[in-house]
Design a protein around this motif. Sequence first.
Motif, mmCIF file in Angstrom:
data_model
loop_
_atom_site.group_PDB
_atom_site.id
_atom_site.type_symbol
_atom_site.label_atom_id
_atom_site.label_comp_id
_atom_site.label_asym_id
_atom_site.label_seq_id
_atom_site.Cartn_x
_atom_site.Cartn_y
_atom_site.Cartn_z
ATOM 1 N N VAL A 9 103.236 -63.031 28.223
ATOM 2 C CA VAL A 9 101.823 -63.299 28.475
ATOM 3 C C VAL A 9 101.085 -61.965 28.592
ATOM 4 N N LEU A 10 99.925 -61.904 27.949
ATOM 5 C CA LEU A 10 99.045 -60.740 28.028
ATOM 6 C C LEU A 10 97.745 -61.167 28.688
ATOM 7 N N LYS A 69 95.195 -50.098 31.516
ATOM 8 C CA LYS A 69 95.722 -49.745 30.201
ATOM 9 C C LYS A 69 94.772 -50.237 29.112
ATOM 10 N N VAL A 70 94.752 -49.527 27.987
ATOM 11 C CA VAL A 70 93.893 -49.910 26.878
ATOM 12 C C VAL A 70 94.551 -51.040 26.081
ATOM 13 N N LEU A 71 93.727 -51.974 25.648
ATOM 14 C CA LEU A 71 94.195 -53.093 24.838
ATOM 15 C C LEU A 71 94.579 -52.580 23.452
ATOM 16 N N THR A 72 95.790 -52.936 23.025
ATOM 17 C CA THR A 72 96.239 -52.562 21.684
ATOM 18 C C THR A 72 96.534 -53.811 20.873
ATOM 19 N N THR A 73 96.425 -53.665 19.566
ATOM 20 C CA THR A 73 96.770 -54.770 18.675
ATOM 21 C C THR A 73 98.236 -55.154 18.859
ATOM 22 N N ALA A 74 99.088 -54.161 19.076
ATOM 23 C CA ALA A 74 100.518 -54.427 19.269
ATOM 24 C C ALA A 74 100.761 -55.309 20.492
ATOM 25 N N ALA A 75 100.039 -55.063 21.575
ATOM 26 C CA ALA A 75 100.217 -55.867 22.789
ATOM 27 C C ALA A 75 99.884 -57.323 22.520
ATOM 28 N N VAL A 76 98.845 -57.567 21.732
ATOM 29 C CA VAL A 76 98.481 -58.948 21.387
ATOM 30 C C VAL A 76 99.557 -59.542 20.477
ATOM 31 N N ARG A 77 99.962 -58.791 19.480
ATOM 32 C CA ARG A 77 100.955 -59.279 18.519
ATOM 33 C C ARG A 77 102.271 -59.648 19.209
ATOM 34 N N GLU A 78 102.666 -58.883 20.226
ATOM 35 C CA GLU A 78 103.947 -59.083 20.909
ATOM 36 C C GLU A 78 103.896 -60.159 21.987
ATOM 37 N N SER A 79 102.746 -60.749 22.233
ATOM 38 C CA SER A 79 102.601 -61.738 23.306
ATOM 39 C C SER A 79 102.508 -63.149 22.737
ATOM 40 N N VAL A 81 101.270 -65.735 24.708
ATOM 41 C CA VAL A 81 100.057 -66.288 25.299
ATOM 42 C C VAL A 81 99.126 -65.120 25.622
ATOM 43 N N VAL A 82 97.873 -65.239 25.203
ATOM 44 C CA VAL A 82 96.865 -64.222 25.499
ATOM 45 C C VAL A 82 95.783 -64.888 26.344
ATOM 46 N N ILE A 83 95.604 -64.379 27.559
ATOM 47 C CA ILE A 83 94.614 -64.944 28.473
ATOM 48 C C ILE A 83 93.514 -63.915 28.673
ATOM 49 N N THR A 84 92.307 -64.275 28.242
ATOM 50 C CA THR A 84 91.172 -63.381 28.382
ATOM 51 C C THR A 84 90.366 -63.778 29.610
ATOM 52 N N MET A 85 89.723 -62.777 30.175
ATOM 53 C CA MET A 85 88.943 -62.967 31.396
ATOM 54 C C MET A 85 87.628 -62.222 31.242
ATOM 55 N N GLY A 86 86.740 -62.777 30.454
ATOM 56 C CA GLY A 86 85.426 -62.169 30.318
ATOM 57 C C GLY A 86 85.371 -60.978 29.383
ATOM 58 N N CYS A 87 86.289 -60.895 28.395
ATOM 59 C CA CYS A 87 86.204 -59.749 27.470
ATOM 60 C C CYS A 87 85.521 -60.140 26.173
ATOM 61 N N GLY A 88 85.055 -61.367 26.071
ATOM 62 C CA GLY A 88 84.295 -61.786 24.895
ATOM 63 C C GLY A 88 85.086 -61.683 23.611
ATOM 64 N N ASP A 89 84.464 -61.134 22.576
ATOM 65 C CA ASP A 89 85.083 -61.084 21.264
ATOM 66 C C ASP A 89 85.880 -59.813 21.023
ATOM 67 N N PHE A 94 95.254 -63.395 16.532
ATOM 68 C CA PHE A 94 96.356 -63.532 15.589
ATOM 69 C C PHE A 94 96.740 -64.998 15.487
ATOM 70 N N PRO A 95 96.995 -65.496 14.285
ATOM 71 C CA PRO A 95 97.431 -66.880 14.123
ATOM 72 C C PRO A 95 98.742 -67.122 14.882
ATOM 73 N N GLY A 96 98.886 -68.324 15.393
ATOM 74 C CA GLY A 96 100.128 -68.707 16.054
ATOM 75 C C GLY A 96 100.217 -68.315 17.518
ATOM 76 N N LYS A 97 99.213 -67.653 18.031
ATOM 77 C CA LYS A 97 99.199 -67.292 19.453
ATOM 78 C C LYS A 97 98.450 -68.367 20.230
ATOM 79 N N ARG A 98 98.802 -68.511 21.462
ATOM 80 C CA ARG A 98 98.067 -69.411 22.355
ATOM 81 C C ARG A 98 97.042 -68.562 23.102
ATOM 82 N N TYR A 99 95.784 -68.936 22.975
ATOM 83 C CA TYR A 99 94.706 -68.209 23.649
ATOM 84 C C TYR A 99 94.079 -69.096 24.704
ATOM 85 N N GLU A 100 93.807 -68.507 25.856
ATOM 86 C CA GLU A 100 93.060 -69.190 26.908
ATOM 87 C C GLU A 100 92.010 -68.209 27.417
#
Length: 136
Positions: A9-10, A69-79, A81-89, A94-100
């Motif tokens: 989870v990221l 820590k700075v958000l990297t594309t690799a961190a998203v790719r390796e997770s 589930v990606v849970i955002t908290m007010g970071c907008g767009d 990435f396809p196949g990831k679960r986003y909340e």
Amino acid sequence: MNTAKKPSVLFVCVHNAGRSQMAAAYLHALSHGAIEVRSAGSAPADAVNPAAVAAMAEEGIDLSAEVPKVLTTAAVRESDVVITMGCGDSCPIFPGKRYEDWELADPAGQGVDAVRPIRDDIKARIQALIADLLPR
């Protein structure tokens, strides 16, 4: 024998200094290491919010050594589930990831009294996430 890989989870928020740090700390502590945890920010702050550190210390969780820590594309790719908290767009998709997207008040500039209800909301969400990712 269960050979499935550990779910990962990221948590992402703008500054990676409050909400995402508290969420990552709770997930790490409450899953007892059964879930891989990452957190990052689209525009990381210099330090973790002192009120978040104090609120988590009340729960017996030490955030004092954590660093935004700075958000990297690799961190998203390796997770998983990606849970955002007010970071907008600003979070890559990435396809196949679960986003909340968790709608949570921003603890920036708030005192510990204002951060406690945010912390408690995050804890409840983390407990539900663990139950979902690690069914008994």
